[in-house]
Design an enzyme around this catalytic site. Structure first.
Site, PDB file in Angstrom:
ATOM      1  N   SER A  11       0.864  -1.193   0.000  1.00  0.00           N
ATOM      2  CA  SER A  11       0.000   0.000   0.000  1.00  0.00           C
ATOM      3  C   SER A  11       0.892   1.232   0.000  1.00  0.00           C
ATOM      4  O   SER A  11       1.655   1.462   0.938  1.00  0.00           O
ATOM      5  CB  SER A  11      -0.871   0.005   1.253  1.00  0.00           C
ATOM      6  OG  SER A  11      -1.288   1.338   1.509  1.00  0.00           O
ATOM      7  N   HIS A  36      -0.910  -1.380  -4.349  1.00  0.00           N
ATOM      8  CA  HIS A  36      -2.222  -1.151  -3.722  1.00  0.00           C
ATOM      9  C   HIS A  36      -2.394   0.354  -3.509  1.00  0.00           C
ATOM     10  O   HIS A  36      -1.566   0.999  -2.873  1.00  0.00           O
ATOM     11  CB  HIS A  36      -2.291  -1.912  -2.400  1.00  0.00           C
ATOM     12  CG  HIS A  36      -3.613  -1.793  -1.687  1.00  0.00           C
ATOM     13  ND1 HIS A  36      -4.699  -2.573  -2.003  1.00  0.00           N
ATOM     14  CD2 HIS A  36      -4.021  -0.974  -0.679  1.00  0.00           C
ATOM     15  CE1 HIS A  36      -5.718  -2.251  -1.209  1.00  0.00           C
ATOM     16  NE2 HIS A  36      -5.331  -1.265  -0.396  1.00  0.00           N
ATOM     17  N   ASP A  38      -4.686   3.380  -2.234  1.00  0.00           N
ATOM     18  CA  ASP A  38      -5.770   3.691  -1.284  1.00  0.00           C
ATOM     19  C   ASP A  38      -6.370   5.067  -1.545  1.00  0.00           C
ATOM     20  O   ASP A  38      -5.696   6.088  -1.384  1.00  0.00           O
ATOM     21  CB  ASP A  38      -5.227   3.649   0.147  1.00  0.00           C
ATOM     22  CG  ASP A  38      -5.006   2.227   0.628  1.00  0.00           C
ATOM     23  OD1 ASP A  38      -5.935   1.416   0.519  1.00  0.00           O
ATOM     24  OD2 ASP A  38      -3.884   1.940   1.105  1.00  0.00           O
ATOM     25  N   MET A  40      -9.100   7.773  -0.386  1.00  0.00           N
ATOM     26  CA  MET A  40      -9.953   8.162   0.754  1.00  0.00           C
ATOM     27  C   MET A  40     -10.525   9.550   0.505  1.00  0.00           C
ATOM     28  O   MET A  40      -9.834  10.429  -0.016  1.00  0.00           O
ATOM     29  CB  MET A  40      -9.116   8.179   2.032  1.00  0.00           C
ATOM     30  CG  MET A  40      -8.448   6.841   2.324  1.00  0.00           C
ATOM     31  SD  MET A  40      -7.537   6.899   3.870  1.00  0.00           S
ATOM     32  CE  MET A  40      -6.769   5.273   3.851  1.00  0.00           C
ATOM     33  N   HIS A  70      -8.232   0.671  -4.266  1.00  0.00           N
ATOM     34  CA  HIS A  70      -9.139   0.438  -3.135  1.00  0.00           C
ATOM     35  C   HIS A  70      -9.871   1.744  -2.861  1.00  0.00           C
ATOM     36  O   HIS A  70      -9.295   2.681  -2.311  1.00  0.00           O
ATOM     37  CB  HIS A  70      -8.289  -0.014  -1.927  1.00  0.00           C
ATOM     38  CG  HIS A  70      -9.061  -0.175  -0.656  1.00  0.00           C
ATOM     39  ND1 HIS A  70      -8.428  -0.344   0.562  1.00  0.00           N
ATOM     40  CD2 HIS A  70     -10.397  -0.203  -0.402  1.00  0.00           C
ATOM     41  CE1 HIS A  70      -9.347  -0.461   1.515  1.00  0.00           C
ATOM     42  NE2 HIS A  70     -10.545  -0.363   0.950  1.00  0.00           N
ATOM     43  N   MET A  72     -12.219   4.006  -0.955  1.00  0.00           N
ATOM     44  CA  MET A  72     -12.929   4.271   0.305  1.00  0.00           C
ATOM     45  C   MET A  72     -13.636   5.594   0.099  1.00  0.00           C
ATOM     46  O   MET A  72     -13.252   6.644   0.630  1.00  0.00           O
ATOM     47  CB  MET A  72     -11.917   4.320   1.458  1.00  0.00           C
ATOM     48  CG  MET A  72     -11.359   2.949   1.815  1.00  0.00           C
ATOM     49  SD  MET A  72      -9.798   3.003   2.698  1.00  0.00           S
ATOM     50  CE  MET A  72      -8.648   3.072   1.313  1.00  0.00           C
ATOM     51  N   MET A 141     -11.187  -6.172   5.352  1.00  0.00           N
ATOM     52  CA  MET A 141     -10.388  -5.228   6.130  1.00  0.00           C
ATOM     53  C   MET A 141     -10.029  -5.867   7.473  1.00  0.00           C
ATOM     54  O   MET A 141     -10.872  -6.480   8.127  1.00  0.00           O
ATOM     55  CB  MET A 141     -11.186  -3.937   6.399  1.00  0.00           C
ATOM     56  CG  MET A 141     -11.496  -3.092   5.178  1.00  0.00           C
ATOM     57  SD  MET A 141     -10.074  -2.627   4.172  1.00  0.00           S
ATOM     58  CE  MET A 141      -9.080  -1.695   5.336  1.00  0.00           C
ATOM     59  N   ASP A 179      -6.355  -6.594   4.235  1.00  0.00           N
ATOM     60  CA  ASP A 179      -5.738  -5.263   4.234  1.00  0.00           C
ATOM     61  C   ASP A 179      -5.780  -4.654   5.629  1.00  0.00           C
ATOM     62  O   ASP A 179      -6.863  -4.427   6.172  1.00  0.00           O
ATOM     63  CB  ASP A 179      -6.524  -4.385   3.236  1.00  0.00           C
ATOM     64  CG  ASP A 179      -5.938  -2.986   3.072  1.00  0.00           C
ATOM     65  OD1 ASP A 179      -4.863  -2.707   3.630  1.00  0.00           O
ATOM     66  OD2 ASP A 179      -6.575  -2.186   2.362  1.00  0.00           O
TER      67      ASP A 179
HETATM   68  C1  DX5 Z   1      -6.389   1.402   5.371  1.00  0.00           C
HETATM   69  C2  DX5 Z   1      -5.831   1.126   4.005  1.00  0.00           C
HETATM   70  C3  DX5 Z   1      -4.708   0.157   4.026  1.00  0.00           C
HETATM   71  C4  DX5 Z   1      -3.535   0.594   4.840  1.00  0.00           C
HETATM   72  C5  DX5 Z   1      -2.551  -0.520   5.000  1.00  0.00           C
HETATM   73  O1  DX5 Z   1      -7.559   2.133   5.280  1.00  0.00           O
HETATM   74  O2  DX5 Z   1      -6.822   0.607   3.162  1.00  0.00           O
HETATM   75  O3  DX5 Z   1      -4.346  -0.233   2.723  1.00  0.00           O
HETATM   76  O4  DX5 Z   1      -2.908   1.680   4.294  1.00  0.00           O
HETATM   77  O5  DX5 Z   1      -1.511  -0.056   5.773  1.00  0.00           O
HETATM   78  P1  DX5 Z   1      -0.862  -0.930   6.923  1.00  0.00           P
HETATM   79  O6  DX5 Z   1      -0.295  -2.137   6.269  1.00  0.00           O
HETATM   80  O7  DX5 Z   1       0.154  -0.028   7.491  1.00  0.00           O
HETATM   81  O8  DX5 Z   1      -1.960  -1.264   7.888  1.00  0.00           O
HETATM   82 ZN    ZN Z   2      -6.281  -0.427   1.263  1.00  0.00          ZN
END
Ligand code: DX5
Ligand code: ZN
Length: 222
Positions: A11, A36, A38, A40, A70, A72, A141, A179
């Site tokens: 990630s 990956h 992310d 948000m 991913h 969110m 998750m 994740d």
């Molecule tokens: C959380 C993200 C993850 C996160 C993973 O909301 O979707 O992908 O960044 O990071 P670690 O491995 O540090 O938990």
């Molecule tokens: Zn993620």
């Protein structure tokens, strides 16, 4: 069906954003399989990160590895085509982040991307009941989404065992990704619970030897 080949998907949330292209190059050179990504929105989750422009910039930089987006984000449909155009390989969406999950999955597929559904730790598995024939991945998750470097929530393992059974009984080829809070020390527990696709953020990027972390993670799976 059984587990598919193990994939390690770093990630980039924990990477250095000022040099993101190089960070991706380095982590892939160190043995990572996917990136990956992310996304948000400060609405569905209490944090704000990166969008399709950055995904496109990574493709233009020369990243050819699969980019595992991913989302969110709520509502989510409006932004799905943008990520497909920006070079996403697979797009995963949270079951609660869309009013019409089946329609959103169709939308992802109609843009040529693989489709995945994300369940939070408390999201009921019944969301999966009528979509197993049209998804490529289920993402569980193991932290509450929104931040990197949080502690792994052990209840996710029991959930993984149940989802593994669902996948195997369905006869469909579906990856099971996990994740949040995964490290070399607990990746084996995830694997034994049926996970085949591992997101690792801080465990990789908060060290100065990406290769060593990826290698010890793979070794734990042997
Ligand atoms: C959380 C993200 C993850 C996160 C993973 O909301 O979707 O992908 O960044 O990071 P670690 O491995 O540090 O938990
Ligand atoms: Zn993620």
């Amino acid at each position: 069906m059984g587990k598919q080949n193990a994939i390690i998907a770093p990630s980039i949330l924990s990477a250095n954003f000022a040099t993101l292209g190089q960070e991706c190059d380095e982590v892939l050179k160190a043995g990572a399989d996917w990136i990956h990504f992310d996304v948000m929105d400060n609405h569905y989750v209490p944090n704000l990160t990166i969008g399709p422009l950055i995904c496109e910039a990574l493709r233009n930089h020369g990243i050819t590895a699969p980019i595992d987006v991913h989302l969110m984000v709520k509502p989510v449909d409006r932004i799905i085509p943008d990520f497909a155009k920006a070079g996403a390989s697979m797009i995963t969406i949270h079951a609660e982040a869309t009013e019409h999950l089946d329609r959103s999955i169709d939308l992802i597929r109609s843009h040529g991307c693989q489709a995945g559904v994300v369940l939070n730790v408390t999201t009921p598995l019944t969301y999966l009941d009528h979509i197993l024939d049209k998804i490529d991945m289920i993402l569980l998750m193991s932290v509450n989404p929104g931040f990197a470097n949080q502690a792994f929530i052990p209840a996710a393992l029991d959930k993984a065992r149940r989802v593994r059974k669902l996948i195997d009984n369905s006869g469909h080829n579906i990856r099971l990704e996990m994740d949040g809070g995964i490290k070399p020390s607990n990746i084996r527990d995830c694997y034994d619970a049926g996970v085949d696709t591992f997101v690792m953020g801080s465990a990789i990027f908060n060290t100065d030897n990406y290769k060593a972390v990826i290698e010890s993670s793979r070794k734990a799976l042997l």
